[in-house]
Design a protein around this motif. Structure first.
Motif, mmCIF file in Angstrom:
data_model
loop_
_atom_site.group_PDB
_atom_site.id
_atom_site.type_symbol
_atom_site.label_atom_id
_atom_site.label_comp_id
_atom_site.label_asym_id
_atom_site.label_seq_id
_atom_site.Cartn_x
_atom_site.Cartn_y
_atom_site.Cartn_z
ATOM 1 N N ALA B 110 1.003 -1.654 -0.264
ATOM 2 C CA ALA B 110 -0.489 -0.082 0.373
ATOM 3 C C ALA B 110 1.014 1.455 0.272
ATOM 4 N N ILE B 111 1.962 0.957 0.704
ATOM 5 C CA ILE B 111 2.848 2.405 0.905
ATOM 6 C C ILE B 111 3.189 2.642 -0.763
ATOM 7 N N THR B 112 3.277 1.359 -1.962
ATOM 8 C CA THR B 112 4.340 1.590 -2.829
ATOM 9 C C THR B 112 3.007 1.938 -3.541
ATOM 10 N N THR B 318 6.738 15.341 -0.098
ATOM 11 C CA THR B 318 8.085 15.442 -0.224
ATOM 12 C C THR B 318 9.490 13.989 -1.089
ATOM 13 N N PRO B 319 8.639 14.883 -1.951
ATOM 14 C CA PRO B 319 9.364 13.947 -3.183
ATOM 15 C C PRO B 319 10.707 13.578 -3.740
ATOM 16 N N GLN B 320 11.648 14.900 -3.346
ATOM 17 C CA GLN B 320 12.592 13.923 -3.268
ATOM 18 C C GLN B 320 13.940 13.787 -1.512
ATOM 19 N N ILE B 321 12.979 13.828 -0.297
ATOM 20 C CA ILE B 321 13.457 13.046 0.408
ATOM 21 C C ILE B 321 12.926 11.991 0.264
ATOM 22 N N SER B 322 12.093 11.558 0.090
ATOM 23 C CA SER B 322 11.607 9.986 -0.150
ATOM 24 C C SER B 322 11.981 9.346 -0.920
ATOM 25 N N ALA B 323 12.500 9.245 -2.070
ATOM 26 C CA ALA B 323 12.948 8.638 -3.000
ATOM 27 C C ALA B 323 13.765 7.590 -2.495
ATOM 28 N N LEU B 325 13.651 6.038 0.679
ATOM 29 C CA LEU B 325 12.800 5.376 0.829
ATOM 30 C C LEU B 325 12.064 4.186 0.126
ATOM 31 N N PHE B 326 12.025 4.913 -1.246
ATOM 32 C CA PHE B 326 10.592 3.794 -1.752
ATOM 33 C C PHE B 326 11.479 3.245 -2.705
ATOM 34 N N HIS B 327 12.576 3.340 -2.948
ATOM 35 C CA HIS B 327 14.467 3.079 -3.402
ATOM 36 C C HIS B 327 14.514 1.406 -2.800
ATOM 37 N N THR B 328 14.856 1.935 -1.313
ATOM 38 C CA THR B 328 14.632 0.846 -0.128
ATOM 39 C C THR B 328 13.490 -0.377 -0.218
ATOM 40 N N ILE B 329 12.409 -0.157 -0.249
ATOM 41 C CA ILE B 329 10.832 -0.218 -0.184
ATOM 42 C C ILE B 329 11.122 -1.265 -1.847
ATOM 43 N N GLU B 330 11.473 -0.680 -2.387
ATOM 44 C CA GLU B 330 11.731 -1.364 -3.596
ATOM 45 C C GLU B 330 12.886 -2.549 -3.744
ATOM 46 N N VAL B 454 0.468 -5.318 -21.163
ATOM 47 C CA VAL B 454 1.425 -5.701 -21.764
ATOM 48 C C VAL B 454 0.850 -5.734 -23.763
ATOM 49 N N TRP B 455 -0.396 -5.296 -23.598
ATOM 50 C CA TRP B 455 -1.153 -5.575 -24.860
ATOM 51 C C TRP B 455 -1.588 -3.572 -25.588
ATOM 52 N N SER B 456 -0.837 -2.918 -24.297
ATOM 53 C CA SER B 456 -1.431 -1.383 -24.243
ATOM 54 C C SER B 456 -0.398 -0.720 -24.026
ATOM 55 N N GLY B 457 1.092 -1.798 -24.246
ATOM 56 C CA GLY B 457 2.610 -0.848 -24.637
ATOM 57 C C GLY B 457 3.203 -0.726 -23.388
ATOM 58 N N GLU B 458 2.193 -0.886 -22.500
ATOM 59 C CA GLU B 458 3.443 -0.144 -21.326
ATOM 60 C C GLU B 458 3.981 -0.421 -20.203
ATOM 61 N N ALA B 459 3.620 -1.863 -20.251
ATOM 62 C CA ALA B 459 5.313 -2.903 -20.143
ATOM 63 C C ALA B 459 6.284 -2.747 -19.656
ATOM 64 N N GLY B 460 6.946 -2.870 -19.139
ATOM 65 C CA GLY B 460 8.418 -1.950 -19.823
ATOM 66 C C GLY B 460 8.511 -0.798 -19.629
ATOM 67 N N LYS B 461 7.974 -0.027 -19.128
ATOM 68 C CA LYS B 461 7.943 1.406 -19.617
ATOM 69 C C LYS B 461 8.327 2.634 -18.695
ATOM 70 N N ALA B 462 8.786 1.462 -16.718
ATOM 71 C CA ALA B 462 8.970 2.507 -15.361
ATOM 72 C C ALA B 462 9.892 2.245 -15.912
ATOM 73 N N GLU B 463 10.649 3.698 -15.134
ATOM 74 C CA GLU B 463 12.163 3.394 -14.745
ATOM 75 C C GLU B 463 12.096 3.493 -13.522
ATOM 76 N N GLY B 464 13.320 2.850 -13.027
ATOM 77 C CA GLY B 464 14.242 3.124 -11.455
ATOM 78 C C GLY B 464 13.065 1.674 -11.280
ATOM 79 N N LYS B 465 12.561 0.569 -11.824
ATOM 80 C CA LYS B 465 11.595 -0.060 -11.020
ATOM 81 C C LYS B 465 12.491 -1.875 -11.275
ATOM 82 N N GLY B 466 13.953 -1.442 -11.084
ATOM 83 C CA GLY B 466 14.638 -2.366 -11.327
ATOM 84 C C GLY B 466 14.186 -3.474 -9.658
#
Lengths: 453, 470
Positions: B110-112, B318-323, B325-330, B454-466
């Motif tokens: 849910a945080i994600t 606080t998007p800059q500060i939270s980056a 945190l979200f990276h660690t969650i990922e 996949v059909w909508s072409g959105e799969a694989g487009k996210a950045e930094g979701k390694g």
């Protein structure tokens, strides 16, 4: 209301921890010793635990017990990963001799002397007295591997740092082996700890007959524990090999899966999870390294949160109501540490390192290895924990915590060295994470960076 | 990818767990099962990925196989007694003991999710989101309930027994309402797994969260009205609306506050993020277990809303500060996802399909639900003039059902018990029907969602979701 009280404690502690005044306190030697040893997490655990705020009740903690087994298995894994045959083979003989000079007195004086003391002077029954003495012996072995606070900075003092870390590392292995054997030895009998306590209360020497009656069971338990550890090590190696190099999350999956499975298998067999974890680590450490390089980085990254988790668990578990017996045990352990390490081992230490050793450094040898906390947590969640009605595992844990804090602080208070002008080398800066006690030495920041290199 | 060795390893680990179950040491075996679930789910997920299926479906399937439901369907003849006495690998008791994993996972997921919702985008799309939400819940609810009512009334099909003198209406309305819901956790997990980014993913996320809110409000309303009608000791009162409002509003408010505290922690302390995140997730779970009384009604904070609100606060204030945190969650989310969905799979109940009538009823409801979701979402999307590239695929993403549906089904069963603790027949039958729905939608839903992305072409487009790639 209870939860609000607990939340207030947590928020207040976090607020204090980030304040400028607290950074100033952390920069002092005493403050650094208290915070870098992970004692802050122990304090938080005590405050949140069932004996103070009860934010985390005993029932809730029972639900989290699988996590504790996992942490024990992890601690064992990290220790086992240090047992690389290439490193072990180059340890100088004098250092090995120094280790024995420490280990053997710790083991024999504690097990025999403390058992007699508990039996004759404190009216304890034989079975729990021997077991508690053995657990305490395991916590007495070795010392803390952390060297920064001892101001060992000059190049000519490097042998001192290496000797301290080497003995600390060997001490960790010996502690785990002793505790592991004790768990197998004292649970080999088919009778429950309570039954054994009752039997030996009237016939103390019956303990020998009972435990030696089942050598086959002991041997089987030991062999099974080793086999499980080896198998999980091999499985872990294969899984790390197939995990994606692009995704460190997959290494984390392997780590969590292998450690949980091994720790759970051990606990199910009644064997110490930390022992099986260590065997798993030994296997991994001695397989070709190319597969493990990135995996070890994940392990190093995870070390601090796991260390904090262990210390928090210790605080949650510990029962501060230790009574006169507990206080007596604390005093005895401190005296034993002073006797064995500061007096007996210190004499040989100077000969081994062959360079001037300050009293500060020698006083530092009495500092307790953080692994002691882990060992006693393992005891506290074992069936033997409540065999002694006068001092159970949770109370013994609090005793060991007190010993740890005293032994951390005493060298600083008795040091004759002035406060150095530049304390940054000894004390973490606000932006540097304080080193929580790792599950096994050598694991303070200096060593971690050396190992990674 | 070594499929045969992976399968062999899963079998060996399962066998070892079975042997250990005979010793069964309470919490000790739970640790071993956690290891089995994590490794087994992960390996099964990798096999599924190899055949272009979602990994989450692999996690769910593994959990289903080792869970109690699958074993209950297998004929026991021919098995040695020790196996019969020891199986299943993961029992109901052990699943109950793993509740802390679910709590941790739901909070993390849910945080994600909250972190993916940007206020700026939401403001622009608010009208679209609200219309889609109301359509997805209200229209589908109405259509599904009406069609089931019509089928029950005019054909020989008997979906549900009557509930007191109010006939079949109450059970069918409950069925329609819960059937209209979908799983936020599967939605978020699939977006993360597919590394999807784009209008379809954003719309799916926002609508699912809003649907969850609306579903809770409507469900609470239905519960209050039904109890008032069916239980002579309970009177109909509007105070429950206040209580529901307090529950939802309180959850959001507390979530925002916690989000601010988290942002402050990240900016000041900057370290121990993993430990902090785990602690925060457990805190959310702890808060959701506390009960309060508002207008005489017992309420509690919703963990999903708490965590989503916290995540949104972090991302938007606080998007800059939270980056970090979200990276660690990922980075730490993969083992949690494996365990969570494996546990979810183990909780699925296939024994509902052993009754032919129940099986037929379930499949009919599944078909009706799919049809109504397709028709309403496609028509609404066309009406709103959404991009043609993805508007026809939107409905696929609303098919999965999992934890929330199960939770509502259990709540329903427990809320209508009589003085002797027995649930009425209609509640029991409805519970069975819902379990069957969840079983099918949990297994098939992720596959359909993946197809849509996949059909909508959105799969694989996210950045930094390694690292979040499962």
């Amino acid at each position: 209301m209870r939860i609000l009280f607990g939340l207030t404690i947590v928020v207040t502690l976090v607020f204090l921890a980030s304040s400028k005044q607290f950074y100033g306190i952390r920069r002092t030697r005493l403050g650094a010793a208290f915070t870098t040893g992970g004692w802050m997490m122990v304090l938080i655990g005590l405050l949140l635990g069932p004996h103070i705020s009860a934010l985390v009740t005993k029932d809730q903690f029972y639900v989290l017990q699988p996590l504790v087994y996992f942490l024990l298995g992890w601690a064992g894994l990290v220790i086992g990963l240090q047992i690389d045959k290439r490193i072990i083979s180059v340890i100088p003989k004098p250092v090995l001799k120094l280790s024995l000079n420490d280990f053997l007195p710790c083991i024999f004086i504690t097990i025999i002397g403390l058992t007699i003391f508990l039996y004759y002077w404190m009216d304890q029954q034989v079975y729990p007295a021997i077991f508690i003495s053995t657990v305490i012996a395991a916590t007495l072995i070795g010392w803390s591997p952390e060297v920064r606070s001892l101001h060992i900075g000059r190049p000519d003092q490097q042998p001192i740092a290496l000797a301290i870390r080497a003995v600390a590392g060997l001490g960790s292995i010996a502690s785990v082996l002793l505790f592991g054997f004790a768990t197998i030895f004292f649970t080999a009998s088919n009778q429950s700890p309570t039954e054994l306590t009752q039997i030996t209360s009237t016939a103390p020497l019956e303990i020998l007959a009972i435990t030696l009656d089942s050598p086959a069971q002991m041997a089987l338990d030991f062999i099974l524990a080793i086999i499980v550890g080896i198998v999980m090590g091999l499985v872990g190696y294969w899984l790390i090999d197939i995990a994606s190099n692009k995704n460190e999350g997959e290494f984390l999956v392997v780590l969590v899966g292998v450690v949980s499975f091994a720790a759970g298998a051990a606990a199910t067999m009644g064997v110490a999870s930390i022992l099986v974890g260590m065997v798993t680590g030994v296997v991994l450490a001695n397989l070709p390294e190319r597969v493990l390089i990135r995996f070890k980085r994940v392990l190093v990254d995870a070390e601090q949160p796991v260390g904090m988790g262990i210390m928090l668990s210790a605080g949650l578990f510990a029962d501060p109501l230790i009574g006169k017996l507990g206080i007596a045990i604390v005093i005895i352990i401190v005296l034993l540490r002073l006797l064995v390490k500061r007096i007996h081992v210190a004499r040989n230490f100077k000969a081994v390192v062959n360079c001037p050793v300050s009293p500060t450094i020698l006083n530092g040898l009495i500092r307790q290895n953080p692994l002691a906390i882990v060992i006693v947590i393992g005891f506290a969640i074992s069936p033997m924990s409540h065999a002694n009605p006068y001092l159970n595992g949770e109370q013994l844990l609090f005793c060991i915590i007190l010993v740890g804090i005293f032994c951390e602080v005493w060298p600083l208070l008795t040091s004759d060295q002035p406060q150095p002008a530049n304390v940054s080398s000894a004390v973490p800066t606000p932006t540097t994470p304080p080193t929580t006690p790792p599950a096994s030495p050598p694991s303070d920041t200096d060593t971690t960076q050396e190992d990674s290199a | 990818m070594k499929i045969v060795p992976s399968l062999l390893l899963i079998v060996i680990m399962s066998f070892l767990t079975l042997m250990a179950r005979q010793l069964d040491n309470g919490q000790a075996i739970s640790v071993m099962i956690i290891g089995l679930l994590v490794m087994g789910a992960w390996l099964t997920g990798r096999i599924f990925a190899r055949i272009k299926l979602p990994r989450i479906s692999g996690y769910l399937l593994f959990g289903l196989i080792v869970g109690p439901s699958c074993w209950s369907l297998i004929p026991k003849d021919g098995f040695p007694e020790w196996i019969i006495n020891t199986m299943p690998l993961v029992s109901r008791t052990q699943l109950d003991g793993l509740v802390f994993i679910k709590d941790l996972a739901i909070s993390l997921i849910a945080i994600t999710a909250g972190g993916e919702i940007k206020i700026e985008w939401l403001r622009k799309q608010l009208g679209t989101i609200l219309i889609l939400t109301f359509t997805a819940i209200l229209i589908v609810w109405l259509l599904l309930s009406s069609s089931i009512f019509a089928l029950q009334h005019f054909t020989s099909l008997a979906f549900l027994p009557e509930a007191s003198e109010y006939g079949i209406l109450i059970p069918i309305l409950f069925l329609g309402l819960i059937g209209a819901g979908n799983s936020p956790s599967v939605a978020i997990a699939m977006i993360t797994e597919c590394k999807a980014d784009g209008p379809l993913s954003k719309t799916l996320l926002a609508v699912t969260v809003c649907k969850d809110l609306l579903l809770v409000i409507l469900f609470a309303t239905m519960m209050a009205v039904s109890k008032g009608l069916l239980d002579s000791n309970t009177s109909l009162s509007g105070s429950f609306l206040l209580a529901v409002g307090a529950q939802l509003g309180g959850s959001i408010l507390v979530g925002v506050l916690l989000g601010l505290v988290m942002a402050w922690f990240v900016s000041h302390v900057k370290d121990h993020l993993v430990f902090f995140i785990v602690g925060a997730c457990f805190l959310f779970a702890l808060l959701s277990e506390q009960y309060f009384y508002v207008a005489g009604h017992k309420i509690h904070l919703e963990v999903l809303l708490l965590a989503i609100a916290a995540g949104m606060t972090l991302q938007n204030l606080t998007p800059q500060i939270s980056a970090p945190l979200f990276h660690t969650i990922e980075e730490m989310s993969l083992p949690i996802y494996c365990m969570f969905f494996a546990v979810a799979g183990a909780e699925l109940n296939l024994s509902v399909f052993t009754s032919l009538n129940a099986a037929i009823a379930i499949f009919i409801v599944v078909g009706l639900r799919a049809f109504f979701i397709w028709s309403t979402m496609t028509a609404t999307a066309k009406f709103l003039k959404l991009d043609e590239k993805w508007r026809n695929k939107l409905w696929l993403t609303f098919t999965p059902q999992a934890g929330i549906t199960l939770a509502l089904a259990v709540l329903l069963l427990s809320s209508f018990k009589d003085a002797d603790g027995n649930s009425p027949l209609w509640a029991t039958e409805l519970h069975t029907l819902l379990l069957g729905l969840v079983a099918i939608h949990a297994l098939c839903g992720p596959i359909l969602t993946r197809l849509a992305l996949v059909w909508s072409g959105e799969a694989g487009k996210a950045e930094g979701k390694g690292a979040a790639h499962h």
